[in-house]
Design an enzyme around this catalytic site. Structure first.
Site, short mmCIF file in Angstrom:
data_model
loop_
_atom_site.label_atom_id
_atom_site.label_comp_id
_atom_site.label_asym_id
_atom_site.label_seq_id
_atom_site.Cartn_x
_atom_site.Cartn_y
_atom_site.Cartn_z
N SER A 27 0.83 -1.22 0.00
CA SER A 27 0.00 0.00 0.00
C SER A 27 0.85 1.25 0.00
O SER A 27 1.80 1.36 0.78
CB SER A 27 -0.88 0.09 1.25
OG SER A 27 -1.15 -1.15 1.79
N HIS A 58 -9.06 -0.69 -6.33
CA HIS A 58 -7.96 -1.48 -5.79
C HIS A 58 -7.76 -2.76 -6.58
O HIS A 58 -7.26 -3.75 -6.07
CB HIS A 58 -8.20 -1.81 -4.31
CG HIS A 58 -8.05 -0.63 -3.42
ND1 HIS A 58 -9.00 0.36 -3.35
CD2 HIS A 58 -7.06 -0.26 -2.59
CE1 HIS A 58 -8.60 1.29 -2.49
NE2 HIS A 58 -7.43 0.93 -2.01
N HIS A 80 -5.41 -9.95 0.50
CA HIS A 80 -5.01 -10.27 1.87
C HIS A 80 -5.91 -11.34 2.47
O HIS A 80 -7.08 -11.46 2.10
CB HIS A 80 -5.11 -9.01 2.75
CG HIS A 80 -4.23 -7.89 2.33
ND1 HIS A 80 -4.61 -6.98 1.35
CD2 HIS A 80 -2.99 -7.52 2.73
CE1 HIS A 80 -3.62 -6.11 1.17
NE2 HIS A 80 -2.63 -6.40 1.99
N TYR A 82 -7.22 -11.15 5.35
CA TYR A 82 -8.31 -10.51 6.09
C TYR A 82 -9.49 -10.14 5.20
O TYR A 82 -10.58 -9.87 5.69
CB TYR A 82 -7.83 -9.29 6.89
CG TYR A 82 -7.30 -8.13 6.08
CD1 TYR A 82 -8.15 -7.30 5.35
CD2 TYR A 82 -5.94 -7.84 6.07
CE1 TYR A 82 -7.67 -6.23 4.62
CE2 TYR A 82 -5.45 -6.77 5.35
CZ TYR A 82 -6.31 -5.97 4.62
OH TYR A 82 -5.82 -4.93 3.90
N GLU A 83 -9.28 -10.15 3.87
CA GLU A 83 -10.41 -9.91 2.96
C GLU A 83 -11.21 -11.19 2.73
O GLU A 83 -12.22 -11.17 2.03
CB GLU A 83 -9.89 -9.43 1.60
CG GLU A 83 -9.16 -8.10 1.64
CD GLU A 83 -8.54 -7.77 0.28
OE1 GLU A 83 -9.24 -7.20 -0.58
OE2 GLU A 83 -7.36 -8.10 0.07
N ALA A 110 3.64 -1.83 3.70
CA ALA A 110 3.58 -0.77 4.71
C ALA A 110 3.35 -1.46 6.04
O ALA A 110 2.61 -2.44 6.12
CB ALA A 110 2.43 0.17 4.40
N MET A 200 0.19 -6.96 7.84
CA MET A 200 -0.87 -7.94 7.58
C MET A 200 -0.67 -8.68 6.25
O MET A 200 -1.62 -9.23 5.70
CB MET A 200 -2.22 -7.22 7.55
CG MET A 200 -2.51 -6.43 8.81
SD MET A 200 -3.97 -5.41 8.63
CE MET A 200 -3.79 -4.32 10.06
N SER A 201 0.55 -8.69 5.75
CA SER A 201 0.80 -9.35 4.45
C SER A 201 2.14 -10.06 4.51
O SER A 201 2.65 -10.36 5.59
CB SER A 201 0.79 -8.29 3.34
OG SER A 201 1.90 -7.41 3.47
N ASN A 224 3.99 4.23 10.49
CA ASN A 224 3.52 4.80 11.76
C ASN A 224 4.10 4.00 12.91
O ASN A 224 4.33 2.80 12.77
CB ASN A 224 1.98 4.72 11.82
CG ASN A 224 1.48 3.29 11.64
OD1 ASN A 224 1.44 2.78 10.52
ND2 ASN A 224 1.14 2.64 12.72
N HIS A 236 -2.70 14.85 9.57
CA HIS A 236 -2.84 14.15 8.29
C HIS A 236 -1.84 14.69 7.27
O HIS A 236 -1.20 13.91 6.55
CB HIS A 236 -4.27 14.30 7.77
CG HIS A 236 -4.49 13.60 6.47
ND1 HIS A 236 -4.35 12.22 6.34
CD2 HIS A 236 -4.78 14.05 5.23
CE1 HIS A 236 -4.57 11.88 5.08
NE2 HIS A 236 -4.83 12.98 4.38
N1 HPA Z 1 -0.18 -2.35 12.08
C1 HPA Z 1 -0.38 -3.29 11.14
N2 HPA Z 1 -0.29 -3.05 9.85
C2 HPA Z 1 0.04 -1.81 9.45
C3 HPA Z 1 0.26 -0.78 10.37
C4 HPA Z 1 0.14 -1.06 11.77
O1 HPA Z 1 0.33 -0.20 12.65
N3 HPA Z 1 0.57 0.34 9.66
C5 HPA Z 1 0.53 -0.01 8.35
N4 HPA Z 1 0.22 -1.31 8.22
#
Ligand code: HPA
Length: 267
Positions: A27, A58, A80, A82-83, A110, A200-201, A224, A236
């Protein structure tokens, strides 16, 4: 015919076979595909057997082209767990391309940071992972052991980072099912387990790509700090700016990595 065989056939028919290097973009990291020379895009929708996200906008695509003259294939977008996709579906594209002779798969994502000393924007190459998704992509009897991340390809990324003047950390990626972000208690627990970044990937694709015969490298962009680590939330505008700045560094790292990665495949 299996879905994997159908996908392999349609990738070949679309001219996406024969690439030595595959980059899977996470992403916010799609700009790398926009910087390819002689780019040719094939939407996932044109490929029989290619799972694609139902979320409008997407859908995703493959882009073949060149980086500094070296032919590459880029997968822009992924599905993913989770989808609701199965591990077989999540890993089908990397398996198909590995079966078509792609020698190195570079997975990107990410991620959230698990460490207080890494600011947003940190780039990390994966040395290993924790698969905390509750399932894995291998069939019974398929060999999978040890870290799937190839140390020599990792060294190629380090060399590229030094040449491009892009700081690159290394560490352990915790792959969770998602889709919710972690609680502060989960981030503390993951850090204690040895995680440096959380996402998550990637984990299933790394294991499957290696089992299918490719060598694997991976890079996380820490977008983050994990929950409970950051101080005041960024605005933002600051997040967008941090993302833009990091995406440029990310592209410069991958562009510098193409030659060293190819050299490792041939040595
Ligand atoms: N946690 C999990 N997946 C993510 C995060 C996070 O803080 N930021 C971007 N993908």
């Amino acid at each position: 015919m299996t879905a994997l065989e159908r996908l392999r056939g349609s990738l070949r028919a679309s001219g996406l076979d024969g690439g030595e290097l595959l980059f899977v973009l996470g992403s916010g990291l799609g700009v790398f595909a926009e910087r390819l020379e002689d780019a040719r895009a094939v939407p996932f929708a044109e490929l029989d057997g290619m799972p694609r996200s139902a979320v409008p906008g997407h859908a995703g695509r493959f882009v073949s082209g060149r980086v500094r003259g070296v032919p590459v294939v880029v997968q822009q977008g992924r599905v993913h767990l989770y989808e609701g996709w199965s591990p077989e579906e999540v890993t089908r594209a990397v398996r198909a391309l590995a079966g078509l002779g792609c020698g190195a798969v570079v997975l990107t994502n990410a991620a959230g940071g698990a460490r207080a000393d890494w600011p947003a924007g940190t780039l990390m190459r994966l040395r290993d992972h924790l698969n905390l998704q509750g399932r894995g992509p291998l069939a019974p009897g398929e060999a999978g052991y040890g870290s799937p991340y190839d140390p020599e390809l990792g060294a190629a990324l380090d060399e590229a980072a030094a040449a491009a003047g892009v700081p690159l950390e290394q560490g352990v990626y915790a792959g969770l099912l998602g889709p919710s972000y972690e609680t502060p208690a989960e981030v503390r627990a993951l850090r204690a387990m040895g995680a440096d970044a959380i996402g998550m990937s990637t984990v299933a694709e790394a294991v499957a790509a290696r089992a299918a015969g490719a060598r694997v490298a991976a890079v996380s962009l820490v977008t983050n700090p994990g929950a409970g680590i950051g101080g005041t939330p960024l605005s933002h505008a600051e997040v967008v700016e941090a993302g833009r700045e990091a995406a440029d560094r990310f592209c410069r790292l991958l562009e510098a990595a193409v030659e060293p990665l190819r050299a490792r495949l041939r040595s």
